[in-house]
Enzyme design. Structure first.
Site, short mmCIF file in Angstrom:
data_model
loop_
_atom_site.label_atom_id
_atom_site.label_comp_id
_atom_site.label_asym_id
_atom_site.label_seq_id
_atom_site.Cartn_x
_atom_site.Cartn_y
_atom_site.Cartn_z
N GLY A 64 5.27 24.02 3.33
CA GLY A 64 5.24 24.27 1.89
C GLY A 64 6.43 24.95 1.40
N CYS A 91 5.06 25.92 9.90
CA CYS A 91 5.94 26.39 9.08
C CYS A 91 5.34 27.38 8.10
CB CYS A 91 6.74 25.26 8.23
SG CYS A 91 8.30 25.99 7.78
N TYR A 92 5.29 27.00 6.99
CA TYR A 92 4.33 27.92 5.70
C TYR A 92 2.98 28.16 6.34
CZ TYR A 92 2.55 29.47 1.37
OH TYR A 92 2.07 30.16 0.59
N HIS A 182 8.96 22.17 12.74
CA HIS A 182 8.38 20.93 11.85
C HIS A 182 8.03 19.84 13.17
CE1 HIS A 182 7.75 21.82 7.81
NE2 HIS A 182 8.89 22.45 8.04
N GLU A 184 6.31 17.52 12.97
CA GLU A 184 5.80 16.02 12.57
C GLU A 184 7.22 15.37 12.00
OE1 GLU A 184 5.85 18.92 10.96
OE2 GLU A 184 5.99 18.70 8.65
N SER A 236 -4.09 -11.14 -5.25
CA SER A 236 -2.94 -11.27 -5.89
C SER A 236 -1.80 -11.87 -5.16
CB SER A 236 -2.32 -9.73 -6.11
OG SER A 236 -2.08 -9.15 -5.11
N GLY A 237 -2.22 -12.25 -3.65
CA GLY A 237 -1.50 -12.61 -2.99
C GLY A 237 -0.71 -11.53 -2.03
N GLY A 238 -0.80 -10.29 -2.63
CA GLY A 238 -0.51 -9.05 -1.78
C GLY A 238 -1.12 -8.65 -0.89
N VAL A 239 -0.74 -7.75 0.10
CA VAL A 239 -1.30 -7.26 1.50
C VAL A 239 -2.63 -6.43 0.89
CG1 VAL A 239 0.05 -5.34 1.81
CG2 VAL A 239 -1.01 -5.96 3.75
N ASP A 240 -2.58 -5.78 -0.04
CA ASP A 240 -3.87 -4.86 -0.18
C ASP A 240 -4.99 -5.44 -0.63
OD1 ASP A 240 -1.81 -2.95 0.33
OD2 ASP A 240 -1.68 -2.36 -1.76
N SER A 241 -5.05 -6.37 -1.43
CA SER A 241 -6.12 -7.28 -2.14
C SER A 241 -6.72 -8.23 -0.91
CB SER A 241 -6.11 -7.95 -3.28
OG SER A 241 -4.78 -8.91 -3.18
N ALA A 242 -5.57 -8.68 -0.12
CA ALA A 242 -6.11 -9.51 0.80
C ALA A 242 -6.95 -8.85 1.96
CB ALA A 242 -4.87 -10.20 1.41
N LYS A 379 -0.52 2.42 4.04
CA LYS A 379 -0.15 1.22 3.93
C LYS A 379 0.14 0.27 5.36
CE LYS A 379 1.53 -2.22 1.23
NZ LYS A 379 1.26 -2.43 -0.31
#
Ligand code: XMP
Length: 523
Positions: A64, A91-92, A182, A184, A236-242, A379
């Site tokens: 943080g 870290c924090y 860190h 990560e 919509s043609g996009g990945v999320d709705s598909a 994503k």
């Protein structure tokens, strides 16, 4: 063993990443998930009861931006430290453990440490956190001004660096650990090995959160939520709705109806591909609305970008409304909401589940219960789930494409003729970028049709035709972007092909503007 919140499935093995601000938590959560351990981000204001309700296998305290010694710096309910859950402070988070546990000291006397640092093992035999096959000296990424100078009582300091007398401290009995660096970030080469050691060896996670298990759990959760009900989904043609639609279809089959509105502003062959994928290949009930004429009529004479966006958005709502009114008892609406959309700022809790919702702009009498099967996923995980569900690469690896489509890539008035010119030029840009193997390296690559003409000469003839602007950018999140340094040979091919193959174009320009000061789109 699932607990369901709406259509969101929670796997039986959960690690909570406690967020102390400044975006560190998202990267940690993703790294944990790469080890096939499901993780969720919660605010540092999380209560003991909220933690117990999730039955986490481990807690990770993020970094943080503050100093633990600052007044008002975020802290943790001390009762959380008493729960006996394995814990890793980063870290924090490590400094907070050192500060809140008896005997630990965090001081500002040291000079701070930023960037790459060499860390060495000390008290080697006492370490269960640093895997034995790690080198005794390793490069780690540091970013701190305070330093831990004494490990808390009962803990052993097992590594140190120039600016961190206690870079790693461990209590292998209580399974509580702190690391000043860190693990990560990519700049810590052995960082993932440390996280793996903590999660799989110390905290006893099994690491069984796979794409297959995600789908299985989601499908069960959707069945549970929707029961015998019916659902709709706007593609919509996009990945999320598909991916959301494909997941819900797997759960409820024919009780899902999708709608796809072809605005006439999509890219070349894109609408055919959507229909092909969903209707023919996946047997999903699809209402395909061909609405180009309607959009072109409404857009006639309109040149102002935001007005164009508004008209395009409004038309979609009106078409969706007509569709929704024609339905027969569908009460669920599938949406492709992703995890980053629901994580609020670092100081507030992960968003509450909204179970009753409306599509912005729909009348009040049309409201649906939401089904959001991707609410827990990032994503890249959604893309993997999409592939596992059998969706083609053209959809799961698709670059972002704005909702208003080519409407905001045609500067000035949008007409069918201009759309046709732009579709041809854009297809060439995308084909050549793909042929050069650069598609996945670029955030977006596309063509823009400006509202001007330029003089040229082709054969012996003077021409007066449109230029095309090629735009290709790299970006992490679209907040900032850099223009892509495409090879000259590729730019040359693009220019030759566009001018030779697209009627009405006599010039090609390449946009060398980053964001800021430019935006990615031209409107
Ligand atoms: P800008 O042009 O603002 O774009 O740098 C950032 C990202 O957002 C996309 N974009 C849109 N997406 N509706 C959308 O759904 C829009 O009106 C819109 N405008 C821009 C753009 O493609 C880029 O990925």
């Amino acid at each position: 063993m699932l607990s369901n919140v709406g259509s969101v499935a929670q796997p039986d093995e959960v690690v909570l990443v406690i967020d102390f601000g400044a975006q560190y938590a998202q990267l940690i959560a993703r790294r944990v998930r790469e080890l096939r351990v499901y993780s969720e981000i919660v605010s540092h204001q999380v209560t003991v009861e909220e933690i117990l309700a999730k039955q986490p296998k481990a807690l990770i305290l993020s970094g943080g931006p503050k100093s633990v010694n600052e007044e008002g710096a975020p802290s943790l309910d001390p009762a959380i430290l008493e729960l006996g859950i394995p814990m890793l402070g980063i870290c924090y988070g490590a400094q907070l453990l050192a500060q809140q546990l008896p005997g630990g000291v965090v001081s500002r006397d040291e000079s701070g440490e930023y960037g790459r640092s060499e860390m060495s093992r000390i008290a080697d035999s006492a370490s269960t956190l640093l895997p034995a096959d790690l080198p005794n000296e390793q490069t780690v990424w540091m970013s701190h001004f305070d330093a831990i100078t004494h490990a808390p009582n009962g803990f052993v300091a097992t590594a140190s660096s120039a600016g961190s007398p206690v870079a790693v401290f461990e209590n292998s009995k209580t399974k509580v650990f702190g690391v000043q660096y860190h693990p990560e970030v990519g700049h810590t080469p052995h960082g993932q090995a440390l996280l793996k050691q903590f999660l799989l060896h110390e905290a006893g996670c099994r690491g069984n959160w796979t794409m297959g298990s995600i789908i299985e759990a989601s499908v069960a959760a959707i069945v549970d939520q929707v029961g015998d009900g019916k659902a709709i989904c706007a593609l919509s043609g996009g990945v999320d709705s598909a991916v959301a639609a494909a997941m819900v279809h797997r759960a409820i089959g024919d009780r899902l109806t999708c709608i796809y509105v072809d605005t006439g502003l999509m890219r070349l062959n894109e609408s055919d591909q959507i229909v092909e994928t969903f209707e023919r290949n996946h047997g999903i009930k699809l209402i395909h609305v061909t609405a180009g004429e309607r959009y072109f009529e409404k857009l006639a004479g309109v040149t102002e970008p935001e007005t164009k966006r508004k008209i395009i958005g409004e038309q979609f709502i009106r078409i969706f409304e007509e569709f929704a009114r024609s339905l027969d008892g569908e009460e669920y609406l599938v949406q492709g909401t992703l995890y980053p959309d629901v994580i609020e700022s670092g100081t507030s809790d992960a968003a509450k589940i909204k179970s009753h919702h409306n599509v912005g702009g729909l009348p009040d009498d049309l409201s649906f219960d939401l089904v959001e099967p991707l609410r827990n996923l990032f994503k890249d995980e959604v893309r993997k789930v999409g592939s596992e569900l059998g969706l083609p690469d053209e959809i799961v690896l698709r670059q972002p494409f704005p909702g208003p489509g080519l409407g905001v890539r045609i500067i000035g008035e949008v007409t069918r003729e201009k759309v046709e010119v732009l579709q041809q030029a854009d297809a060439i840009v995308r084909q050549e970028i793909a042929a050069a193997g650069l598609e996945q390296e670029l955030w977006q690559a596309f063509a823009v049709l400006p509202d001007i003409r330029t003089v040229g000469v082709m054969g012996d003839e003077r021409t007066y035709a449109h230029p095309i602007i090629v735009r290709a950018v790299t970006s992490e999140d679209a907040m900032t972007a850099d223009w892509a340094r495409l090879p000259y040979e590729l730019l040359e091919r693009l220019s030759n092909r566009i001018i030779n193959e697209v009627d009405g174009v006599n010039r090609v320009a390449y946009d060398i503007t980053s964001k800021p000061p430019g935006t990615i789109e031209w409107e």
